[in-house]
Design a protein around this motif. Sequence first.
Motif, PDB file in Angstrom:
ATOM      1  N   PHE A 101     -39.173  43.664   6.785  1.00  0.00           N
ATOM      2  CA  PHE A 101     -39.334  44.839   5.920  1.00  0.00           C
ATOM      3  C   PHE A 101     -40.821  45.131   5.657  1.00  0.00           C
ATOM      4  CE2 PHE A 101     -35.037  43.484   5.072  1.00  0.00           C
ATOM      5  CZ  PHE A 101     -34.324  44.682   4.935  1.00  0.00           C
ATOM      6  N   ASP A 102     -41.636  45.074   6.687  1.00  0.00           N
ATOM      7  CA  ASP A 102     -43.062  45.331   6.512  1.00  0.00           C
ATOM      8  C   ASP A 102     -43.357  46.772   6.088  1.00  0.00           C
ATOM      9  OD1 ASP A 102     -43.699  42.770   7.041  1.00  0.00           O
ATOM     10  OD2 ASP A 102     -44.482  43.091   9.055  1.00  0.00           O
ATOM     11  N   ALA A 103     -42.466  47.691   6.442  1.00  0.00           N
ATOM     12  CA  ALA A 103     -42.660  49.073   5.994  1.00  0.00           C
ATOM     13  C   ALA A 103     -42.639  49.148   4.467  1.00  0.00           C
ATOM     14  CB  ALA A 103     -41.584  49.982   6.582  1.00  0.00           C
ATOM     15  N   LEU A 104     -41.732  48.384   3.848  1.00  0.00           N
ATOM     16  CA  LEU A 104     -41.686  48.334   2.387  1.00  0.00           C
ATOM     17  C   LEU A 104     -42.937  47.670   1.835  1.00  0.00           C
ATOM     18  CD1 LEU A 104     -40.174  48.715  -0.269  1.00  0.00           C
ATOM     19  CD2 LEU A 104     -39.009  46.529   0.160  1.00  0.00           C
ATOM     20  N   SER A 105     -43.403  46.622   2.502  1.00  0.00           N
ATOM     21  CA  SER A 105     -44.635  45.946   2.062  1.00  0.00           C
ATOM     22  C   SER A 105     -45.807  46.908   2.074  1.00  0.00           C
ATOM     23  CB  SER A 105     -44.928  44.745   2.967  1.00  0.00           C
ATOM     24  OG  SER A 105     -43.886  43.800   2.913  1.00  0.00           O
ATOM     25  N   LYS A 106     -45.875  47.753   3.093  1.00  0.00           N
ATOM     26  CA  LYS A 106     -46.978  48.711   3.177  1.00  0.00           C
ATOM     27  C   LYS A 106     -46.886  49.748   2.060  1.00  0.00           C
ATOM     28  CE  LYS A 106     -48.003  48.248   8.085  1.00  0.00           C
ATOM     29  NZ  LYS A 106     -49.481  48.191   7.990  1.00  0.00           N
ATOM     30  N   TRP A 107     -45.685  50.161   1.710  1.00  0.00           N
ATOM     31  CA  TRP A 107     -45.526  51.074   0.579  1.00  0.00           C
ATOM     32  C   TRP A 107     -46.000  50.414  -0.721  1.00  0.00           C
ATOM     33  CZ3 TRP A 107     -44.842  56.093   0.223  1.00  0.00           C
ATOM     34  CH2 TRP A 107     -44.266  56.791   1.276  1.00  0.00           C
ATOM     35  N   LEU A 108     -45.639  49.149  -0.920  1.00  0.00           N
ATOM     36  CA  LEU A 108     -46.059  48.450  -2.134  1.00  0.00           C
ATOM     37  C   LEU A 108     -47.571  48.268  -2.179  1.00  0.00           C
ATOM     38  CD1 LEU A 108     -43.289  45.707  -2.419  1.00  0.00           C
ATOM     39  CD2 LEU A 108     -43.598  47.708  -3.891  1.00  0.00           C
ATOM     40  N   LEU A 109     -48.170  47.965  -1.037  1.00  0.00           N
ATOM     41  CA  LEU A 109     -49.628  47.840  -0.989  1.00  0.00           C
ATOM     42  C   LEU A 109     -50.298  49.166  -1.315  1.00  0.00           C
ATOM     43  CD1 LEU A 109     -50.004  45.590   2.181  1.00  0.00           C
ATOM     44  CD2 LEU A 109     -50.762  44.989  -0.127  1.00  0.00           C
ATOM     45  N   ALA A 110     -49.757  50.251  -0.762  1.00  0.00           N
ATOM     46  CA  ALA A 110     -50.327  51.573  -1.045  1.00  0.00           C
ATOM     47  C   ALA A 110     -50.163  51.944  -2.514  1.00  0.00           C
ATOM     48  CB  ALA A 110     -49.667  52.621  -0.149  1.00  0.00           C
ATOM     49  N   ALA A 111     -48.988  51.650  -3.084  1.00  0.00           N
ATOM     50  CA  ALA A 111     -48.768  51.952  -4.505  1.00  0.00           C
ATOM     51  C   ALA A 111     -49.715  51.151  -5.391  1.00  0.00           C
ATOM     52  CB  ALA A 111     -47.311  51.649  -4.875  1.00  0.00           C
ATOM     53  N   THR A 112     -49.916  49.885  -5.037  1.00  0.00           N
ATOM     54  CA  THR A 112     -50.837  49.042  -5.808  1.00  0.00           C
ATOM     55  C   THR A 112     -52.257  49.587  -5.730  1.00  0.00           C
ATOM     56  OG1 THR A 112     -49.461  47.120  -5.319  1.00  0.00           O
ATOM     57  CG2 THR A 112     -51.674  46.695  -6.128  1.00  0.00           C
ATOM     58  N   LEU A 113     -52.656  50.034  -4.559  1.00  0.00           N
ATOM     59  CA  LEU A 113     -53.989  50.605  -4.388  1.00  0.00           C
ATOM     60  C   LEU A 113     -54.147  51.874  -5.216  1.00  0.00           C
ATOM     61  CD1 LEU A 113     -56.665  50.253  -2.850  1.00  0.00           C
ATOM     62  CD2 LEU A 113     -55.735  51.756  -1.085  1.00  0.00           C
ATOM     63  N   CYS A 114     -53.107  52.694  -5.288  1.00  0.00           N
ATOM     64  CA  CYS A 114     -53.166  53.924  -6.097  1.00  0.00           C
ATOM     65  C   CYS A 114     -53.305  53.593  -7.582  1.00  0.00           C
ATOM     66  CB  CYS A 114     -51.916  54.767  -5.862  1.00  0.00           C
ATOM     67  SG  CYS A 114     -51.777  55.444  -4.201  1.00  0.00           S
ATOM     68  N   ILE A 115     -52.596  52.570  -8.030  1.00  0.00           N
ATOM     69  CA  ILE A 115     -52.624  52.206  -9.456  1.00  0.00           C
ATOM     70  C   ILE A 115     -53.956  51.556  -9.822  1.00  0.00           C
ATOM     71  CG2 ILE A 115     -51.581  50.695 -11.198  1.00  0.00           C
ATOM     72  CD1 ILE A 115     -48.918  51.061  -9.689  1.00  0.00           C
ATOM     73  N   HIS A 116     -54.450  50.696  -8.954  1.00  0.00           N
ATOM     74  CA  HIS A 116     -55.675  49.936  -9.242  1.00  0.00           C
ATOM     75  C   HIS A 116     -56.839  50.434  -8.382  1.00  0.00           C
ATOM     76  CE1 HIS A 116     -53.594  46.831 -11.673  1.00  0.00           C
ATOM     77  NE2 HIS A 116     -52.595  47.032 -10.843  1.00  0.00           N
ATOM     78  N   TRP A 117     -56.933  51.747  -8.191  1.00  0.00           N
ATOM     79  CA  TRP A 117     -57.982  52.317  -7.337  1.00  0.00           C
ATOM     80  C   TRP A 117     -59.380  51.946  -7.807  1.00  0.00           C
ATOM     81  CZ3 TRP A 117     -61.227  55.067 -10.287  1.00  0.00           C
ATOM     82  CH2 TRP A 117     -60.738  55.654 -11.456  1.00  0.00           C
ATOM     83  N   PHE A 118     -59.540  51.637  -9.085  1.00  0.00           N
ATOM     84  CA  PHE A 118     -60.859  51.350  -9.658  1.00  0.00           C
ATOM     85  C   PHE A 118     -61.320  49.918  -9.382  1.00  0.00           C
ATOM     86  CE2 PHE A 118     -57.434  50.704 -12.665  1.00  0.00           C
ATOM     87  CZ  PHE A 118     -57.625  49.404 -13.076  1.00  0.00           C
ATOM     88  N   ASN A 119     -60.444  49.092  -8.830  1.00  0.00           N
ATOM     89  CA  ASN A 119     -60.769  47.677  -8.600  1.00  0.00           C
ATOM     90  C   ASN A 119     -61.103  47.472  -7.119  1.00  0.00           C
ATOM     91  OD1 ASN A 119     -60.862  44.898  -8.339  1.00  0.00           O
ATOM     92  ND2 ASN A 119     -59.131  44.533  -9.698  1.00  0.00           N
ATOM     93  N   PRO A 120     -62.350  47.198  -6.779  1.00  0.00           N
ATOM     94  CA  PRO A 120     -62.709  47.026  -5.358  1.00  0.00           C
ATOM     95  C   PRO A 120     -61.988  45.858  -4.698  1.00  0.00           C
ATOM     96  CG  PRO A 120     -64.526  46.353  -6.801  1.00  0.00           C
ATOM     97  CD  PRO A 120     -63.529  47.047  -7.659  1.00  0.00           C
ATOM     98  N   LEU A 121     -61.598  44.858  -5.479  1.00  0.00           N
ATOM     99  CA  LEU A 121     -60.896  43.719  -4.901  1.00  0.00           C
ATOM    100  C   LEU A 121     -59.501  44.110  -4.413  1.00  0.00           C
ATOM    101  CD1 LEU A 121     -61.958  40.974  -7.457  1.00  0.00           C
ATOM    102  CD2 LEU A 121     -62.679  41.169  -5.082  1.00  0.00           C
ATOM    103  N   VAL A 122     -58.900  45.112  -5.023  1.00  0.00           N
ATOM    104  CA  VAL A 122     -57.596  45.581  -4.557  1.00  0.00           C
ATOM    105  C   VAL A 122     -57.742  46.279  -3.204  1.00  0.00           C
ATOM    106  CG1 VAL A 122     -55.625  47.073  -5.092  1.00  0.00           C
ATOM    107  CG2 VAL A 122     -56.707  45.750  -6.912  1.00  0.00           C
ATOM    108  N   TRP A 123     -58.851  46.972  -2.997  1.00  0.00           N
ATOM    109  CA  TRP A 123     -59.126  47.565  -1.689  1.00  0.00           C
ATOM    110  C   TRP A 123     -59.267  46.469  -0.635  1.00  0.00           C
ATOM    111  CZ3 TRP A 123     -59.417  52.839  -0.620  1.00  0.00           C
ATOM    112  CH2 TRP A 123     -59.347  53.678  -1.740  1.00  0.00           C
ATOM    113  N   VAL A 124     -59.944  45.379  -1.002  1.00  0.00           N
ATOM    114  CA  VAL A 124     -60.063  44.244  -0.084  1.00  0.00           C
ATOM    115  C   VAL A 124     -58.679  43.701   0.254  1.00  0.00           C
ATOM    116  CG1 VAL A 124     -60.924  41.887   0.160  1.00  0.00           C
ATOM    117  CG2 VAL A 124     -62.373  43.635  -0.878  1.00  0.00           C
ATOM    118  N   MET A 125     -57.836  43.547  -0.764  1.00  0.00           N
ATOM    119  CA  MET A 125     -56.484  43.059  -0.542  1.00  0.00           C
ATOM    120  C   MET A 125     -55.715  43.987   0.389  1.00  0.00           C
ATOM    121  SD  MET A 125     -53.297  42.587  -3.205  1.00  0.00           S
ATOM    122  CE  MET A 125     -53.021  44.355  -3.196  1.00  0.00           C
TER     123      MET A 125
END
Length: 542
Positions: free
Chosen positions: A191-215
């Motif tokens: 279910f990597d497609a779901l993982s990619k959605w979760l990663l994108a959602a996390t990036l949208c929520i924590h856009w201000f944290n550069p470490l989330v971009w690294v993740m």
Amino acid sequence: MLSLLEMSVYGGILIVAIVILRALAIHHLPKNAFLVLWAAALCRLLLPFDVPSPASIYRTAEPIGSIVRRPGVLQGNNVVSVAEASAGIAPLSILWFVLFVLFAGFFIFSHLRSRRDYRASLPLEHPYVKSWLEAHRLRRPVQVRYSDQIETPLTYGILWPVILLPKSLDWSDEVQLSYILAHEMAHIRRFDALSKWLLAATLCIHWFNPLVWVMYVLANRDLELSCDASVVRQYGMQSRAPYALTLVDLEEHRSHFAPLSSSFSKNAMKERITAIMKSRKTSVISITAASVLIVVVIGVFATSAPSLKRKPPVVPYLPTASTADTLEQAQNRIDSADWEENSSYTQEQYNLLLHNLKLDGYENMSISEFNRKINAAFMQDEDWGRNGIHYAYEMVLQNLPDTDPNASFFRNTVQASYREYNTRLNEVRSGMPEDPSFSGSARYVSNEDVFGDTIPVHYVDAEYEFTYRILDQDKLTVAARDQFLQNVMQGAQQVITDRAQEFFNSANAEELFNTALREIGKTASTDHISFTGCKINYLESD
């Protein structure tokens, strides 16, 4: 519950730990180990809950010291109303929301644009592909299609996944086809497609944290590395070189950006080739080492410090100054440059408390957020001497005059939050209901004119304590909680003032005051905080 900023900070610390471990052990541990760690980071960033652990990096060695209880301070017209505290939205919140919408819109637009191209694809009728799918069936139906709109294989879809192959593939090379299908099927199986959605959602929520971009970047790479490792396990160590050549061949043809699809050749090709060529058979030792490291990293960096059981003792109240002379003396202590070191507090201690405890916009915070931050400020204080927060707060609380502009904050807001946190902690640990308590005092003096002099001839002096229950810690704001405390204290003072004559030398004065205080508490209660009881510590009159 944790605030967004706290989630981002704690998640960022975990990301740093994973990045360091990844740099040191990327070619020594099973690739799935890093996916588990990234999943833990996602949970830390998306779930606003504390998971206590004695191994947490946030644990401190000592509990908060005992804080002297002082009665609350009555305010005049300076009480912040609930409406005022709730009015307006912080500019930073607006900025966060605007950029959240922009980033979310970007990902959704990119995905929809890609899906538009995918719709132009055609079902693939290829004998080898059909036989391969028959031999590797999943419970979910998997389609294989081809398109001239892409140059590299990719996978999209969660419940109805699709493997999309470029029309330009060499369809006669069955070995290459098998590698590609195995890689994409690994994405679908996990279910990597779901993982990619979760990663994108996390990036949208924590856009201000550069470490989330690294993740976001590294986690997507690790999804590919894990699929590569799956292919090598499936076809054996002898497949490493031909599979690496397949990646190199496909790397020459890059398709457009599709952040929510699992693309075959997008991520850090050099790292992928190196990982493939250095891959080894999974051993019991590597699995054990990976398991231990996962448990350690999650236990240390993804958990919070366990709350320590601590119940501040009730220290007998030292009556505050109530006459003009003593108040003036207290005020002179503040204005004087010569601070008493032992019996009072220093300006540095006073400023230390303001800096660490008086948080910006605290009135609008929920009780849950504010109490947690106040507790954290005390817990993180490692200096238990005269330069520490614990000692400074005890000294300020004992000696702060009512006329100080921050008296209400220290003696009402902070003291109530401190006791609420500890009471809730005791309740959770014991399993028995327990309500926080708050102390107050009320005084009435009747003056008479004696040959031109104003002489106090009668007085009523009362100290009381009441308990209350917070019904909704996430909706109750600090301002609303403080308003509730003020309403009870103001009501108690009004009763003492209006009914002083009843209390003068009355045998049942305490009973009368107790009954009146209960009625006051019932009136002050709201949907989010409720008065639960009271007791009169003493009531004297003359």
